[in-house]
Write a protein that holds these residues in place. Structure first.
Motif, PDB file in Angstrom:
ATOM      1  N   GLU A   1       2.121 -45.926   7.144  1.00  0.00           N
ATOM      2  CA  GLU A   1       1.964 -46.098   8.583  1.00  0.00           C
ATOM      3  C   GLU A   1       2.638 -47.381   9.060  1.00  0.00           C
ATOM      4  OE1 GLU A   1      -1.584 -46.555  11.966  1.00  0.00           O
ATOM      5  OE2 GLU A   1      -2.083 -46.435   9.834  1.00  0.00           O
ATOM      6  N   THR A   2       2.483 -48.473   8.296  1.00  0.00           N
ATOM      7  CA  THR A   2       3.107 -49.742   8.660  1.00  0.00           C
ATOM      8  C   THR A   2       4.628 -49.634   8.630  1.00  0.00           C
ATOM      9  OG1 THR A   2       1.226 -51.014   7.814  1.00  0.00           O
ATOM     10  CG2 THR A   2       3.305 -52.198   8.079  1.00  0.00           C
ATOM     11  N   ALA A   3       5.153 -48.944   7.608  1.00  0.00           N
ATOM     12  CA  ALA A   3       6.605 -48.764   7.501  1.00  0.00           C
ATOM     13  C   ALA A   3       7.139 -47.988   8.700  1.00  0.00           C
ATOM     14  CB  ALA A   3       6.952 -48.047   6.202  1.00  0.00           C
ATOM     15  N   ALA A   4       6.411 -46.943   9.105  1.00  0.00           N
ATOM     16  CA  ALA A   4       6.839 -46.144  10.255  1.00  0.00           C
ATOM     17  C   ALA A   4       6.772 -46.962  11.535  1.00  0.00           C
ATOM     18  CB  ALA A   4       5.966 -44.897  10.370  1.00  0.00           C
ATOM     19  N   GLN A   5       5.706 -47.748  11.704  1.00  0.00           N
ATOM     20  CA  GLN A   5       5.571 -48.593  12.883  1.00  0.00           C
ATOM     21  C   GLN A   5       6.673 -49.645  12.931  1.00  0.00           C
ATOM     22  OE1 GLN A   5       1.645 -50.232  12.711  1.00  0.00           O
ATOM     23  NE2 GLN A   5       0.628 -48.366  13.421  1.00  0.00           N
ATOM     24  N   THR A   6       6.982 -50.217  11.771  1.00  0.00           N
ATOM     25  CA  THR A   6       8.015 -51.247  11.691  1.00  0.00           C
ATOM     26  C   THR A   6       9.363 -50.693  12.128  1.00  0.00           C
ATOM     27  OG1 THR A   6       6.850 -52.401   9.900  1.00  0.00           O
ATOM     28  CG2 THR A   6       9.207 -52.847  10.141  1.00  0.00           C
TER      29      THR A   6
ATOM     30  N   ASP B   1      -6.712 -45.894  -3.394  1.00  0.00           N
ATOM     31  CA  ASP B   1      -5.255 -45.811  -3.491  1.00  0.00           C
ATOM     32  C   ASP B   1      -4.683 -44.997  -2.343  1.00  0.00           C
ATOM     33  OD1 ASP B   1      -5.241 -47.297  -5.806  1.00  0.00           O
ATOM     34  OD2 ASP B   1      -5.285 -45.546  -7.139  1.00  0.00           O
ATOM     35  N   TYR B   2      -5.361 -43.930  -1.998  1.00  0.00           N
ATOM     36  CA  TYR B   2      -4.884 -43.063  -0.920  1.00  0.00           C
ATOM     37  C   TYR B   2      -4.828 -43.833   0.395  1.00  0.00           C
ATOM     38  CZ  TYR B   2      -4.621 -39.201   2.395  1.00  0.00           C
ATOM     39  OH  TYR B   2      -4.235 -38.367   3.411  1.00  0.00           O
ATOM     40  N   ARG B   3      -5.880 -44.608   0.674  1.00  0.00           N
ATOM     41  CA  ARG B   3      -5.908 -45.375   1.908  1.00  0.00           C
ATOM     42  C   ARG B   3      -4.803 -46.429   1.943  1.00  0.00           C
ATOM     43  NH1 ARG B   3     -11.593 -45.119   1.137  1.00  0.00           N
ATOM     44  NH2 ARG B   3     -11.567 -47.182   0.188  1.00  0.00           N
ATOM     45  N   LYS B   4      -4.588 -47.089   0.800  1.00  0.00           N
ATOM     46  CA  LYS B   4      -3.543 -48.115   0.744  1.00  0.00           C
ATOM     47  C   LYS B   4      -2.164 -47.501   0.947  1.00  0.00           C
ATOM     48  CE  LYS B   4      -6.013 -51.346  -2.300  1.00  0.00           C
ATOM     49  NZ  LYS B   4      -6.027 -51.967  -3.648  1.00  0.00           N
ATOM     50  N   ASN B   5      -1.916 -46.358   0.279  1.00  0.00           N
ATOM     51  CA  ASN B   5      -0.621 -45.697   0.427  1.00  0.00           C
ATOM     52  C   ASN B   5      -0.414 -45.216   1.860  1.00  0.00           C
ATOM     53  OD1 ASN B   5       0.014 -46.092  -2.259  1.00  0.00           O
ATOM     54  ND2 ASN B   5      -0.826 -44.119  -2.906  1.00  0.00           N
TER      55      ASN B   5
END
Length: 208
Positions: A23-28, A14-18
């Motif tokens: 990270e994806t949201a920040a990159q986006t 769960d930690y890795r997925k979160n």
């Protein structure tokens, strides 16, 4: 004395997925902020940007639209042109991590939900279906969209074969609208780019 159970902790999975989602949201958001001026420089509006990852490969999907002052849809030639411009901009991104990516560029079709004030302003003159927060859905001609909401002339139900009748114009505030969409009319088909797929999108893709 009762012992309260300790809060459930994230598992390592769960930690890795979160962490990956964050990270994806920040990159986006970073990439959207970086590319928005480039899109604006080509006379278009960056409607949305989505990053999908598969291993080290990224698929960057960019949705562009015309400015509020223009009517119709984004032509296929403009989609192709902005695709090349965005590809060059991404290749020159000083903060890119160098991972390979595919770039997809599309324009929103008339079937997209109307979720922002600019969406309503872009579709003044069209027939729309509006579902209010309370009350029955209304189909009518959108004649205005100001800072507070929309104004439309509703079409009254008539018997099959009879000429549609119009009711008195009504104003609906944005916070009173649950959802809305454009009702496709044959008279407006020429406004949309030729070659759109069934979902109302035409896109080009480039590998980097």
């Amino acid at each position: 004395m009762a012992v309260r159970p300790s809060p459930k902790k994230d598992t390592s999975s769960d930690y890795r997925k979160n962490a990956q989602r964050a990270e994806t949201a920040a990159q986006t958001q970073r990439l959207k902020d970086y590319l928005a001026p480039t899109v604006a420089g080509e006379g278009l509006f960056l409607e949305d940007l989505e990053i999908r990852t598969a291993g080290v490969h990224r698929t960057v999907h960019v949705t562009v639209d015309l400015p509020e002052t223009e009517t119709g849809g984004v032509s296929l030639d403009r989609i192709a042109d902005i695709s090349r411009v965005l590809s060059d901009a991404m290749d020159q991104d000083p903060h890119d991590d160098g991972r390979p990516y595919s770039l997809e560029v599309s324009s929103p079709g008339v079937s997209r939900p109307l979720t922002e004030p600019r969406h309503w302003r872009r579709n003044i003159g069209r027939m729309v279906l509006v579902t209010p927060v309370s009350g029955d859905a209304v189909t009518g001609r959108l004649i205005d969209a100001d800072a507070e909401g929309i104004t439309l002339v509703p079409e009254l139900p008539v018997k099959k074969g009879m000429k549609p009748k119009q009711g008195e114009k009504i104003h609906l505030p944005f916070d009173g609208i649950a959802k809305g969409r454009v009702e496709v009319e044959f008279a407006h088909l020429e406004d949309d780019p030729a070659g759109e797929d069934a979902n109302g999108f035409e896109s080009t893709a480039e590998e980097a």
